[in-house]
Design an enzyme around this catalytic site. Structure first.
Site, PDB file in Angstrom:
ATOM      1  N   CYS A 190      -7.103  -2.550   6.463  1.00 28.24           N
ATOM      2  CA  CYS A 190      -8.198  -1.459   5.896  1.00 28.24           C
ATOM      3  C   CYS A 190      -9.063  -2.248   5.084  1.00 28.24           C
ATOM      4  CB  CYS A 190      -7.454  -0.334   5.500  1.00 28.24           C
ATOM      5  SG  CYS A 190      -6.811  -0.686   3.987  1.00 28.24           S
ATOM      6  N   CYS A 214       0.789  -1.134  -0.004  1.00 32.25           N
ATOM      7  CA  CYS A 214       0.061   0.171   0.055  1.00 32.25           C
ATOM      8  C   CYS A 214       0.627   1.260   0.107  1.00 32.25           C
ATOM      9  CB  CYS A 214      -1.021   0.018   1.162  1.00 32.25           C
ATOM     10  SG  CYS A 214      -1.886   1.484   1.445  1.00 32.25           S
TER      11      CYS A 214
END
Length: 354
Positions: A197, A99
């Site tokens: 997430c 990410c």
């Protein structure tokens, strides 16, 4: 100086924005939205509706502009596909590393630069410094070693580091909380997000099962000699060093010591079998210098919460390294990142292969 701040709706990125505003920067807040539903259809605590609203409230209190950007497609293409593929192949990935590489300091940094921003800032606990002698940017551990996040950032390149600010690198978490309280920021006491997430309920097994049920097959759990000890529910549900959930009654505790994707087998054994002092690292990347042919003595971290062990990193080819530790380490896990340090400076790292 115009700075885009990646605002997650948490206290860290909010304080990063506040610190930069106090320095006189033109600050623009941006929140990555992933359009992911949480348990029961609710939004996840990170990068969902609640996070966007929290970031927007902070931006309002600071008097800065704020935008929410749809990152659903790059999240799927760069993070989720790799995450699922790694688990299905018996490896344990670290999606936060990818990410940072592809989304925060890839797509989002490009977006910031397209707005003529000089820098992209984040709430990471790490430090970016310029070394005049080396004429290179360096990534260093944070002042607060308990919160240091440099491990997740080792894949950053010079072209990215020159446009990155990490205002929290010289602050402790307690200092950040207190600063947020003094400013009256609405997220001053908001708890930090611990889950991945895009898996709001933290159930990665259910996440993979809901998408790839037809590819998940049961198989044998065996010892080092190949003797069958029990059955597993699919190699994607297990990781090196795991003890719980094996469902085997045995004379002594058993730990997962290996995963054989080709034969769909889990290898289990006593705790001492989980220790290794050598392993291979693929896809290496370096921040300011490559490893010389003869190798280099460095501190090696094999996971985020690992204190690090001294060892030697030796190149085998451009795409493969060997790591020889001075003392054995437990549960060296394929798919996780091995990150190399020289003191508090990140040299680089790669993905543990075997």
């Amino acid at each position: 100086m115009r700075v885009v701040v990646a605002m997650s709706g948490g206290v860290d990125s909010s304080v990063a924005a506040a610190l930069l505003k106090a320095r006189g920067c033109e600050v623009i807040g941006m929140t990555m939205c992933f359009n992911i539903s949480g348990p029961g259809g609710g939004r996840p605590s990170c990068c969902g509706r609640e996070a966007i609203e929290d970031a927007r409230r902070v931006a309002g209190s600071l008097g800065i502009r704020h935008y929410a950007l749809n990152f659903a497609k790059p999240l799927q293409d760069k993070i989720i596909d790799d995450f699922c593929g790694e688990y299905l192949n018996g490896r344990t990935p670290n999606p936060c590393v990818r990410c940072n590489q592809y989304l925060k300091f890839g797509v989002l940094l490009d977006k910031a630069r397209s707005l003529d921003a000089d820098f992209l800032a984040t709430g990471h606990y790490a430090r970016v410094c310029f070394d005049k002698g080396l004429n290179k940017f360096l990534l260093k551990k944070a002042k607060d070693t308990r919160k240091d996040q440099s491990y997740f950032l080792y894949r950053l390149k010079q072209r990215q580091l020159r446009h990155i600010l990490m205002p929290l690198g010289d602050h402790t978490k307690e200092e950040v909380r207190n600063y947020a309280r003094r400013l009256g920021l609405p997220v001053a006491d908001k708890a930090g997000s611990q889950e991945v997430c895009f898996i709001p309920d933290n159930d990665y097994r259910g996440f993979i099962l809901s998408r790839f049920k037809e590819r998940i097959k049961e198989g044998d759990i065996v010892d080092r000699q190949g003797k069958v000890l029990g059955r597993h529910k699919g190699i994607c549900f297990y990781t090196i060093g795991q003890r719980e959930g094996l469902g085997i009654a045995y004379k002594s505790p058993l730990y997962i010591t290996g995963i054989d994707k080709r034969r769909n087998r889990i290898i289990a054994g006593p705790r001492q079998d989980t220790y290794r002092d050598e392993f291979l690292v693929r896809s290496p990347t370096f921040i300011y210098t490559a490893i010389p042919d003869g190798g280099l003595a460095l501190t090696v971290k094999i996971r985020y919460n690992n204190i690090g062990k001294e060892g030697r990193v030796i190149p085998i080819s451009k795409s493969l390294l060997k790591v020889k530790l001075h003392r054995p380490e437990q549960s060296i896990t394929p798919g996780q990142s091995a990150v190399f340090y020289k003191g508090d400076v990140v040299v680089g790292g790669g993905i543990i292969r075997q």
